[in-house]
Design a protein around this motif. Structure first.
Motif, short mmCIF file in Angstrom:
data_model
loop_
_atom_site.label_atom_id
_atom_site.label_comp_id
_atom_site.label_asym_id
_atom_site.label_seq_id
_atom_site.Cartn_x
_atom_site.Cartn_y
_atom_site.Cartn_z
N ARG A 178 0.83 -1.21 0.00
CA ARG A 178 0.00 0.00 0.00
C ARG A 178 0.86 1.25 0.00
NH1 ARG A 178 -3.33 1.39 -2.44
NH2 ARG A 178 -4.01 3.08 -1.08
N GLU A 179 1.95 1.24 0.76
CA GLU A 179 2.84 2.40 0.77
C GLU A 179 3.46 2.63 -0.61
OE1 GLU A 179 4.27 2.58 5.44
OE2 GLU A 179 5.46 1.43 4.01
N LEU A 180 3.60 1.56 -1.38
CA LEU A 180 4.11 1.68 -2.74
C LEU A 180 3.01 2.06 -3.74
CD1 LEU A 180 6.50 -1.42 -2.84
CD2 LEU A 180 7.16 1.00 -2.74
N GLY A 181 1.77 2.11 -3.28
CA GLY A 181 0.69 2.59 -4.12
C GLY A 181 -0.11 1.53 -4.84
N HIS A 182 0.07 0.25 -4.49
CA HIS A 182 -0.65 -0.81 -5.17
C HIS A 182 -2.02 -1.05 -4.55
CE1 HIS A 182 2.94 -1.68 -7.47
NE2 HIS A 182 3.63 -1.71 -6.35
N GLU A 183 -2.93 -1.61 -5.35
CA GLU A 183 -4.23 -2.02 -4.83
C GLU A 183 -4.05 -3.36 -4.12
OE1 GLU A 183 -7.09 -2.13 -7.94
OE2 GLU A 183 -6.49 -0.19 -8.78
N VAL A 184 -4.50 -3.44 -2.88
CA VAL A 184 -4.22 -4.61 -2.06
C VAL A 184 -5.51 -5.17 -1.47
CG1 VAL A 184 -2.94 -5.55 -0.10
CG2 VAL A 184 -1.94 -3.71 -1.48
N THR A 185 -5.70 -6.47 -1.65
CA THR A 185 -6.77 -7.21 -0.98
C THR A 185 -6.11 -8.33 -0.18
OG1 THR A 185 -8.39 -6.77 -2.72
CG2 THR A 185 -8.83 -8.64 -1.27
N VAL A 186 -6.50 -8.45 1.08
CA VAL A 186 -6.00 -9.52 1.94
C VAL A 186 -7.17 -10.43 2.27
CG1 VAL A 186 -4.94 -10.12 4.14
CG2 VAL A 186 -4.20 -8.07 2.93
N VAL A 187 -7.01 -11.72 2.01
CA VAL A 187 -8.05 -12.69 2.31
C VAL A 187 -7.49 -13.76 3.23
CG1 VAL A 187 -7.57 -13.96 0.17
CG2 VAL A 187 -9.73 -14.30 1.36
N GLY A 188 -8.20 -14.02 4.32
CA GLY A 188 -7.75 -15.03 5.28
C GLY A 188 -8.91 -15.83 5.82
N ILE A 189 -8.62 -16.99 6.36
CA ILE A 189 -9.70 -17.82 6.90
C ILE A 189 -10.16 -17.34 8.26
CG2 ILE A 189 -9.05 -19.87 5.58
CD1 ILE A 189 -7.63 -20.92 8.05
N GLU A 190 -9.31 -16.55 8.95
CA GLU A 190 -9.71 -15.93 10.21
C GLU A 190 -10.32 -14.57 9.92
OE1 GLU A 190 -9.62 -17.34 13.10
OE2 GLU A 190 -8.45 -19.13 12.57
N GLU A 191 -11.38 -14.23 10.66
CA GLU A 191 -12.06 -12.96 10.42
C GLU A 191 -11.18 -11.76 10.74
OE1 GLU A 191 -16.20 -10.65 11.76
OE2 GLU A 191 -15.79 -12.71 12.41
N THR A 192 -10.34 -11.90 11.78
CA THR A 192 -9.51 -10.78 12.24
C THR A 192 -8.05 -11.04 11.89
OG1 THR A 192 -11.00 -10.45 14.11
CG2 THR A 192 -8.85 -9.39 14.24
N PRO A 193 -7.37 -10.10 11.24
CA PRO A 193 -5.96 -10.29 10.89
C PRO A 193 -5.10 -10.56 12.12
CG PRO A 193 -6.85 -8.38 9.75
CD PRO A 193 -7.89 -8.82 10.73
#
Length: 446
Positions: A178-193
């Motif tokens: 994100r600091e580099l300016g990219h579009e980021v999606t994070v997907v995980g099996i746990e609801e909370t990172p």
């Protein structure tokens, strides 16, 4: 007759610490350091931070230069893979053919990144464990994808990056991207990172930080990838175009992506240890002295040893533990060899007794300008309290308990003096109420 060497398997932080400690502690015999990667020992934490960001180059990650290693008089075997170990004779097999009979062995092979079926054949899908992994992902992000938008850092446009896994590594990489300016999606099996590592309250604070920076956070399991045919200019395999979530009927279950980072954890690098004398369940099982068998010790991410203060076997994937355990394993190996008879330490140095390895675990994570620091055990707690929780001020303090005792503490946004004082609270697990009182006193004294 040629003297047998001590071999350190793994040219890692733990392996380097073991090799240096062996020499400092008086070992004058042959010393072999074996590393599967072609690189000199380097520091891994910056891979997902400074190196991925581009503010550091690989040379800055080196733990020692060739000139600094020279006084150790090592038989340095880089680009060499240990493929077997006969415990009874302490004989290593290297690259499937060479046999190396040893006086003693320290195993510091660390962990390997977990991945998803078929991911290694796709262009644009990455893991992040080694220096080469980090450089490949950095290069991919630097080349850009879709046209750049106003205010995006760097050149070449933005990438649509999907990170599979919302643990520590996934969150750190998301912050850098994100600091580099990219579009980021994070997907995980746990609801909370990072909930499995730090608990829900701390994970919620981190989730708010990521959302405020523009990261999209989703919960779900990955079912596979969409691809287009290979483009020789981009890579040898089919090009990833999307990540599919398991529930195909959920809106947004197909996540567009031209770059994917699989950050779903790691597995101890013990596949090569097939001798039945060794227990390789969740790492190489060791006693309190880091010994897996007579003359065979382990250190770092691969070692699961009996922690004296916690009364159960533990395995840590933390940078500080790697160095400390490498030193402890080396000293205890030499003490065992000295007790068994003449060794290569014949320089008048008195033989030392073996000592249990009982560290206070420490780890940190840098995400944006937020630095998280923790002492003790934060995973597996059956009780968590957050006596300091200031979301506006981005400050948090969490205390972690297990079976009525305080075993870990984590802080972010507190003064350094207060954070250092927290270590003593969990150095030896205290009764829960006593620990709460000491936490209150430590934070009030800031």
């Amino acid at each position: 007759m040629t003297a047998r060497p001590i071999a350190v398997v793994g040219a890692s932080a733990a392996g380097l610490a073991a090799a240096e400690t062996l020499r400092r502690s008086g070992w004058r015999g042959p010393l072999t350091l074996i590393g599967e990667e072609p690189h000199l020992p380097y520091d891994r934490p910056p891979l997902s931070k400074q190196l991925l960001h581009g503010v550091w180059e690989p040379e800055k990650l080196r733990l020692r230069t060739e000139e600094q290693l020279a006084p150790l008089d090592l038989d340095l075997r880089l680009g060499t893979r240990a493929t077997g170990l006969d415990v009874a004779t302490r004989t290593l097999t290297l690259d499937g053919t060479e046999r190396l009979a040893c006086a003693g062995i320290v195993i510091a092979t660390g962990v390997a990144a977990r991945t998803l079926p078929g991911a290694d054949r796709l262009t644009g899908v990455h893991t992040l464990r080694t220096l080469d992994d980090a450089l490949a992902l950095r290069d991919r992000l630097a080349k850009g994808g879709t046209p750049a938008s106003e205010g995006v850092a760097g050149g070449g446009g933005t990438r649509q990056l999907v990170i599979v896994g919302n643990g520590v590594l996934g969150c750190e990489a998301a912050a850098v991207a994100r600091e580099l300016g990219h579009e980021v999606t994070v997907v995980g099996i746990e609801e909370t990172p990072m909930a499995a590592a730090v608990g829900t309250d701390v994970g919620t604070l981190l989730a708010e930080e990521h959302r405020a920076r523009g990261v999209r956070l989703l919960t779900g399991a990955v079912d596979g990838f969409d691809t287009t045919p290979a483009d020789p200019a981009d890579g040898p395999g089919p090009q990833v175009t999307a990540v599919r979530l398991a529930d195909g009927g959920t809106p947004g279950s197909r996540l567009p992506a031209d770059t994917v980072l699989v950050a779903i954890g790691s597995r101890p690098a013990v596949d090569w240890l097939t001798d039945p004398a060794l227990d390789t369940t969740d790492g190489l099982r060791c006693d309190a002295y880091c010994a897996a068998a007579p003359g065979i010790y382990a250190a770092g991410d691969v070692a699961r040893w009996d922690h004296p203060a916690h009364g159960r076997p533990l395995r840590f994937e933390h940078r500080m533990n790697a160095t400390e355990q490498g030193m402890a394993a080396a000293r205890n190996l030499l003490a065992e060899l000295a007790a068994d008879g003449p060794t290569g330490t014949e320089d008048g140095t008195p033989a030392q007794e073996r000592r249990p390895f009982a560290p206070v675990p420490y780890f940190w994570s840098d995400q944006y300008d937020l630095k998280i620091q923790a002492y003790g055990l934060t995973a597996g707690a059956d009780r968590v309290e957050t006596p300091v929780r200031d979301r506006a001020g981005r400050r948090i303090l969490a205390l972690y308990g297990r079976e009525g005792r305080a075993v870990g503490v984590l802080a972010a946004g507190l003064p350094p003096r207060q954070i250092r004082a927290l270590r003593a609270v969990v150095a030896d697990p205290l009764p829960w109420e006593e620990a709460r009182e000491r936490i209150a006193a430590a934070t009030a004294a800031g």
